[in-house]
Design an enzyme around this catalytic site. Sequence first.
Site, PDB file in Angstrom:
ATOM      1  N   HIS A  75       0.821  -1.211   0.000  1.00  0.00           N
ATOM      2  CA  HIS A  75       0.000   0.000   0.000  1.00  0.00           C
ATOM      3  C   HIS A  75       0.857   1.265   0.000  1.00  0.00           C
ATOM      4  O   HIS A  75       0.400   2.338  -0.349  1.00  0.00           O
ATOM      5  CB  HIS A  75      -0.967   0.009   1.199  1.00  0.00           C
ATOM      6  CG  HIS A  75      -0.349   0.376   2.510  1.00  0.00           C
ATOM      7  ND1 HIS A  75       0.086  -0.570   3.419  1.00  0.00           N
ATOM      8  CD2 HIS A  75      -0.078   1.574   3.080  1.00  0.00           C
ATOM      9  CE1 HIS A  75       0.570   0.038   4.489  1.00  0.00           C
ATOM     10  NE2 HIS A  75       0.491   1.349   4.311  1.00  0.00           N
ATOM     11  N   ASP A 105      -0.089  -7.869   1.436  1.00  0.00           N
ATOM     12  CA  ASP A 105       0.369  -6.483   1.366  1.00  0.00           C
ATOM     13  C   ASP A 105       1.890  -6.369   1.326  1.00  0.00           C
ATOM     14  O   ASP A 105       2.481  -5.453   1.886  1.00  0.00           O
ATOM     15  CB  ASP A 105      -0.199  -5.657   2.525  1.00  0.00           C
ATOM     16  CG  ASP A 105      -0.154  -4.162   2.241  1.00  0.00           C
ATOM     17  OD1 ASP A 105      -0.323  -3.782   1.076  1.00  0.00           O
ATOM     18  OD2 ASP A 105       0.062  -3.395   3.181  1.00  0.00           O
ATOM     19  N   SER A 176       5.510   2.038   8.203  1.00  0.00           N
ATOM     20  CA  SER A 176       5.145   0.949   7.290  1.00  0.00           C
ATOM     21  C   SER A 176       6.381   0.406   6.585  1.00  0.00           C
ATOM     22  O   SER A 176       7.083   1.139   5.908  1.00  0.00           O
ATOM     23  CB  SER A 176       4.155   1.453   6.247  1.00  0.00           C
ATOM     24  OG  SER A 176       2.944   1.820   6.819  1.00  0.00           O
TER      25      SER A 176
END
Length: 683
Positions: A75, A105, A176
């Site tokens: 993402h 992901d 992230s």
Amino acid sequence: MPRCLSHAVYILVLSFAGLIAGQVKASPDKALEHVVSVLPVWPGHDQGGQGARPGQAPEGSGVVLREGVIATAWHVVEPARRIDVRLHDGRIIPARLMAHDASTDIALLKVEETLQPIATAPPPNLVQPVCAIGNAFGLGLSFTCGVVSAKGISNAGFNEIEDFVQTDATANPGSSGGALVDTDGRLVGMMSAIFASGSDTNIGMNFAISTELLLRVADALIDTGQVGFQDAGWQLARTDRTAAALVAAPVVRIVRSDGAAKLAGIEVGDFILEIGNRRVRTPRDAKTAVALIPKVQRKVQVRYRRGDDDHVATLSFETPDPPKVSNVDTEPSHDVDCPHPSDVCQLRQAVFPISSFDPVGSATRIAEDLLVTNRHVVGDQTKAIVHTPNGPLNAKLVPSAYEGDLVLLEVENLPDTGVIPNLDVQAETTSQYLVVGADIAQKEVRVYEPGDLIARPEENAKLGRLHVRAHMQPGVSGGALVTATGALAGIAVGGGDGRFEAIPLADVHKLLALRDDRDAIRLTESLGADFVACEEAMESAVAQTVQDAVLTAVADTCSNSTNHGQMLKAGRILAQSGAFEQAIRLHGEAAEQVPNSINSRMSLLVSLQLAGRFEDMTEHARRLMELAPDDPQALRFSIQSGVWGNEPELAEEGYQALLKADPRQAQAARRFIDNAPPAPQRR
């Protein structure tokens, strides 16, 4: 890089660590050398690290996994037009996307720099000290430390497949892709999800993908660029409250006839306790356990409970040799994106995502310039947008006097390389089907998991349907139902609870033939208008305080629409509002229209039950038992209606069938039959 889910703000961060010789073991401070800041260029956004204010530009983190290979969250880089990474020493270098897996992901980046991979740690222990390293708020790499709070979390709801290590080590937006490391600087997991309350700040509940799952996914991405997971050939569900008090395990609801579970002797009603050496308590636990099995591993042991006894079975994923046939078109596909026969996979070129009254549906090509889809996808619209590989195209509705849930769309300039199914070939009699349709999450047309035939259309039903267990989900309505040899059998229309429906190919021929009927324009317009009127009436009933006039409007308009799915939905709304007789009317019309629909019969039986009309339930319970002789829910209806509807032989038949389908539920059913309480009064 925050993303919102309900009231939680979270960051998904995934990566892998390759299990290879030469990985570098590091102290916590040395681990910084193996973590980078990821600086994607998103459309309409400044790039982080290039003068943008910290926290304002999209930024993430990444971990060096192999020499020159970095993992980050998909993402983070999915919208990116360009990707740079900032190394621990401050240098900024370009990176390119290698591969990704949306279900976990994970994205892999390649850089032309000699970067050494981080070492991986053994599985962590609870309360073990760990530290998170990430580019929090775009301010550069930093440490936060805490402990392992929990392991094996598979139901957080962030990813399709999850195996989380929970920690209280703080992680914030920009983390992230960062690393969760032990006190030796070895990778424990990839920071994956942040729960926050009302803001982008941390509240101490953070998750990292376990190294076990990361390595499983990583190996596949490195080797082939794709991730394929083993298929046990079952469908699991949570246990009901009674069973949950006795065993914490998912129960088998469906066993595919050609699947590994069937070959291992696992049956409907069994409780799955362990897969490999992993204890499972929920369907998602089991999904994770199967996902962790390496693609090269051909067998795994499963412990399950049947009745009061535990058993061990071996799931075998050995691929049988394909049958020797002269027709090469029936050979299995070698497309890694489509592990099905090649004739089935190529039909992805015959199905297109479309947008109309329903913003996401599917349409199946049946001629050079014609598509067929469901009426409930188009509603009262006369136009639709067809999404093709070459860009969107405008389609217009073609009137037909066909009364069912099918419509025609005319569209010019469809791809010349597309596939057009042969409508003149009668689909062979078969026991297994597959659906080709749009996948909303993956943004692609794909082939869904196959399923067995439940029932063919009732012979005298004007709008009968094919009933299958071939998987369908939102977005596939209007897609193609095909046989294992790629023959078009019908048009997918929906369903649920493992029971799905399609309109047979014969009705597509009727749809085409009725274009010339003089009532084509009038009927097309009126059915579209009635469909929308029913939708609006149902929305009003849900939004307003229940009034008789509103409920009457729902019953009348949805009856006029003659749309099977709408009648079921409207009947449920009426039943929940206490309008039982009107609910029975609509559910009865739905069952009459599609007599072999298990979902219709169940809806009708629920409405009759709420109305206290137990004697009227018996004929429908008998029919349901014929349609679904192995379904515990269907059998419970036969037992209940038999007891309270004064047909004890029906109750006994249901009990004997339930004894085979689900012995544990049969024990409770026996007690109910022998000592039945008085029938409940109408609600």
